[in-house]
Design an enzyme around this catalytic site. Structure first.
Site, PDB file in Angstrom:
ATOM      1  N   ASP A  71      51.315  42.364  40.834  1.00  0.00           N
ATOM      2  CA  ASP A  71      51.488  43.732  41.302  1.00  0.00           C
ATOM      3  C   ASP A  71      52.027  43.655  42.730  1.00  0.00           C
ATOM      4  OD1 ASP A  71      51.503  46.475  41.610  1.00  0.00           O
ATOM      5  OD2 ASP A  71      49.507  46.785  40.762  1.00  0.00           O
TER       6      ASP A  71
HETATM    7  C1  BGC Z   1      51.428  49.744  41.094  1.00  0.00           C
HETATM    8  C2  BGC Z   1      52.179  49.251  39.871  1.00  0.00           C
HETATM    9  C3  BGC Z   1      53.647  49.508  40.045  1.00  0.00           C
HETATM   10  C4  BGC Z   1      54.130  48.816  41.304  1.00  0.00           C
HETATM   11  C5  BGC Z   1      55.606  48.989  41.567  1.00  0.00           C
HETATM   12  C6  BGC Z   1      52.028  49.205  42.372  1.00  0.00           C
HETATM   13  O1  BGC Z   1      51.480  49.848  43.472  1.00  0.00           O
HETATM   14  O2  BGC Z   1      50.083  49.387  40.996  1.00  0.00           O
HETATM   15  O3  BGC Z   1      51.694  49.892  38.727  1.00  0.00           O
HETATM   16  O4  BGC Z   1      54.353  49.070  38.910  1.00  0.00           O
HETATM   17  O5  BGC Z   1      53.421  49.364  42.402  1.00  0.00           O
HETATM   18  O6  BGC Z   1      55.907  50.259  41.949  1.00  0.00           O
END
Ligand code: BGC
Length: 737
Positions: free
Chosen positions: A280
């Site tokens: 993530d």
């Molecule tokens: C989120 C993810 C997301 C990623 C990219 C993160 O803060 O938890 O679900 O895909 O950001 O935007």
């Protein structure tokens, strides 16, 4: 402009990748990995062996190509989105272009203006209990991503709704591992059939947003395997997602993205997962994560340093384990790109078919709406009503959506965008309550053109009550915004909306409440209103979908994928961990309910929820009969359902084990949605349980163990309704992972 050569589309002047061999850098004979008769594994092996170490290092980390993060230059061929990893033109490896997410191609805090189809929240999709619709939903978001030049969609959110206050529950598929895992697998399949890799996320136990980067989820091994991990396992088996996104939090000690037990022992060994693990955004804490099983660092500028840049390079130069790991990391990435068809079918920029995609969004919204109460049968409304009051929820302009990285905006942008008031993140639309321009008020007016339909905003309950008093019915829209990075502090409706409903209900007994929420909410007024309809966040066609359901042009055939608790004190954690300000510091969340999430917790503790998991009314009535269940190696059953009412309708037949030698008191073991049953008609459904649902995880045996004995099998209309039950005898079994 595009030409077709060697069966591969090459786009000139667009964002689509131009394979190097087609551009003249490499002859087809020099790129043996492009032979489509080879398996993804063979192709990945061949291409992987052609990579230099430097090239490998390029593929294992990527940035977030957003102007908001000026610290890094944005590559010329990247577009505003969540992620970008440069390609290797020499070998025809396309850049990896990643976009959020599970509800459509994301708006990226308002930086994208091209518009996409906002699908209803995935919680609404889960309420349909319809795997086929989940697949269609996936095809829409995958297809739009592909047409916008993306080859990876950060979809597939399947964290269990362990806490109804979790700000991201609307992005997930409810509290049950079988329901969530099955539907998630279908969404992923739908996405990937468009040649766009889907992730599955957030692995694992990222079950609340409060302190998500600091909290340590504490849960026993068996409980973990039987709940959160089972949802992932089932979805991975069905959907074969190309990538798994590891989460922010710690799980039993180590961070999820450096958790060898989760990544290496379970995902890659027990489940033999062949794809890649991406982090993530901002979830990487060390170069050692590579040895624990992380394959790619995403959104690298959000991490303390680019761990998979120079630190990994240094480690690879001096340590054979890292060098071997790096080869495996790139092999996994390439394997998924081949398996999903990213090389053979690169994205071609073109306009999505917004009309057709909107039709799917509307169907999902309709099938996901849950009729919670309708004691006098006021719904469906008569089309001959003369005076209709529409109140609140900004229903004059649109329908609410959930916030955060998954936020989608339609062509033309949101109808309304209200800052929530947060210091969090940057000055984008990340924390704004956005309304899609699909007005229920206008759709209702169009539905009954002869009626007087008036709107009252609801800020003043007295004004709303006055309008309700002079109307035949009052339709009150109440909303509760939820979003990524923050949970809701409690289960109440915000902004005095309870008082609004009370005032309107006191003025007119024909008051219908339409909920637009990201999850369960309390309803102190529920016995004072004529009907309650849960519409969730109904997406870009929410307005007409709600109007159709209210007036009976569509039926509310959804069933709750989450329990609605009667009060927070009934929850496993009455107070949300970290909500007392300790979320500034690392803290533990004890998942003392173990695998007994949601309805299982209520069953184990003898607590009655406000509305149970699996519950939902219909405009007609159904009866179940002729249950025949058999045991043995697993449970198989047939049961018939008859439409005993006066209207055509759709039912969901749910089967549970409700007793036996397994650790939980109750588990969903199967279901079938029965669509379009005419009055008087009967259909017989057959179900076969996945034996893991009858088993307990035995960590000593490292296997699922079904204990011999008598299991009670029940079918009914919710987790609380054992309309028919039958005992079956199960044989002992040991199932290796
Ligand atoms: C989120 C993810 C997301 C990623 C990219 C993160 O803060 O938890 O679900 O895909 O950001 O935007």
């Amino acid at each position: 402009m595009s030409i077709c050569r060697l069966g591969i589309l090459i786009v000139v002047g667009g964002l689509a990748a131009v394979p190097a061999w087609a551009a003249g850098a490499l002859a087809p004979t020099e790129s043996p990995w492009m032979d489509p008769s080879l398996s993804p594994d063979q192709r990945a092996d061949r291409l992987n062996s052609a990579l230099t170490t430097e090239e490998r290092l390029t593929l294992v980390h990527g940035l977030m190509p957003l102007p908001a993060f000026h610290s890094v230059p944005i590559p010329a061929d990247a577009q505003p989105s969540a992620g970008y990893v440069p390609g290797i033109p020499r070998l025809g490896i396309p850049a990896i272009r990643e976009t959020d997410a599970g509800l459509g191609v994301a708006y990226v805090g308002g930086l994208r203006h091209d518009g996409a189809t906002p699908m209803p929240s995935t919680l609404a999709l889960a309420s349909s209990w319809d795997p086929h619709l989940a697949y269609q939903d996936g095809t829409v978001i995958g297809q739009e991503a592909w047409r916008k030049g993306f080859n990876v969609l950060l979809a597939g959110g399947v964290n269990l709704a362990r806490d109804p206050r979790n700000g991201r529950n609307f992005e997930y598929l409810g509290e049950d591992p079988l329901l969530a895992g099955t539907l998630d697998g279908e969404v992923i399949r739908g996405v990937q059939d468009q040649h766009v890799v889907s992730t599955i996320k957030h692995y694992a136990v990222n079950d609340q947003e409060t302190g998500r980067t600091l909290l340590n989820a504490k849960i026993g091994e068996a409980a973990l395997r039987e709940s959160d991990l089972l949802a992932f396992e089932l979805a991975i088996e069905d959907g074969h997602p190309g990538a798994v996104m590891c989460s922010y939090n710690r799980v039993n000690g180590p961070y999820a993205c450096e958790n060898k037990h989760l990544l290496q022992d379970i995902l890659k060994t027990d489940w033999r997962y062949p794809g890649w693990v991406m982090s993530d955004w901002g979830a990487v804490h060390s170069v050692e994560s590579a040895l624990a099983g992380l394959d790619q660092e995403s959104g690298e500028q959000l991490d303390g340093q680019i761990f998979f840049g120079s630190p990994l390079k240094t480690a690879v130069a001096s340590n054979r384990d890292y060098a071997n790991r790096l080869k495996d990391m790139t092999r996994r990435i390439l394997r998924s790109l081949f398996a999903v068809g990213v090389f053979d079918h690169p994205p071609v920029e073109s306009e999505p078919d917004f009309r057709a995609d909107g039709d799917v969004a509307e169907t999902v919204a309709e099938h996901g709406m849950v009729l919670l109460s309708n004691p006098r049968g006021l719904l469906p409304l008569s089309k001959s009503l003369k005076r209709i009051a529409v109140i609140g929820g900004h229903s004059d302009v649109g329908v609410l959506s959930g916030g955060g990285s998954s936020q989608v905006a339609p062509v033309g942008g949101p109808a309304l965008s209200i800052p929530i008031g947060s210091e969090y993140l940057w000055d984008l639309d990340f924390v704004r309550a956005m309304y899609h321009p699909s007005s229920p008020f206008r759709a209702i007016k169009a539905m009954v053109p002869q009626a007087e339909v008036h709107y009252e905003g609801g800020s003043y309950p007295s004004a709303a009550a006055a309008l309700a008093r002079r109307s035949d019915v009052a339709l009150v829209f109440v909303t509760k915004w939820m979003g990524e990075s923050r949970d809701t502090p409690d289960l109440t409706l915000p902004d005095g909306q309870d008082a609004l409903v009370e005032a309107v209900a006191a003025a007119n007994p024909n008051t219908v409440v339409i909920l637009e929420t990201g999850g369960p909410t309390l309803m102190p007024w529920r016995n004072k209103v004529a009907a309650v309809l849960e519409a969730w966040y109904p997406g870009g066609r929410g307005g007409p979908a709600i109007a159709k359901v209210l007036f009976g042009d569509a039926e509310p055939s959804g069933r709750l994928p989450v329990s609605f608790p009667a009060q927070a004190t009934d929850l496993a954690r009455p107070v949300l961990p970290g909500s007392d300000g300790q979320s500034e510091h690392p803290f533990d969340v004890e998942y003392r309910e173990g695998a007994d999430v949601g309805y299982r917790w209520f069953a184990a503790n003898g607590v009655k929820p406000l509305y149970p998991f699996g519950y939902g009314l219909s405009y007609t009535a159904f009866s179940l009969h002729d249950l025949r269940a058999e045991g043995g190696k697993t449970v198989t059953l047939t049961v018939s359902v008859t439409n005993t009412g006066k209207r055509i309708g759709s039912d969901v037949v749910e089967a549970y084990v409700t007793g036996g030698p397994m650790s939980s008191k109750r588990r969903l073991i199967g279901w079938q949605r029965v669509d379009g049953l005419n009055p008087g008609d009967t259909r017989t459904v057959s179900l076969t349980a996945d034996p893991r649902l009858l088993a307990d995880w035995d960590d000593t045996a490292h296997a699922w163990t079904v204990r011999a004995g008598t299991f009670q099998v029940s079918v009914g209309a919710s987790s609380e309704d054992d309309a028919l039950s039958q005992p079956v005898t199960m044989a002992a079994a040991t199932l290796r992972p």
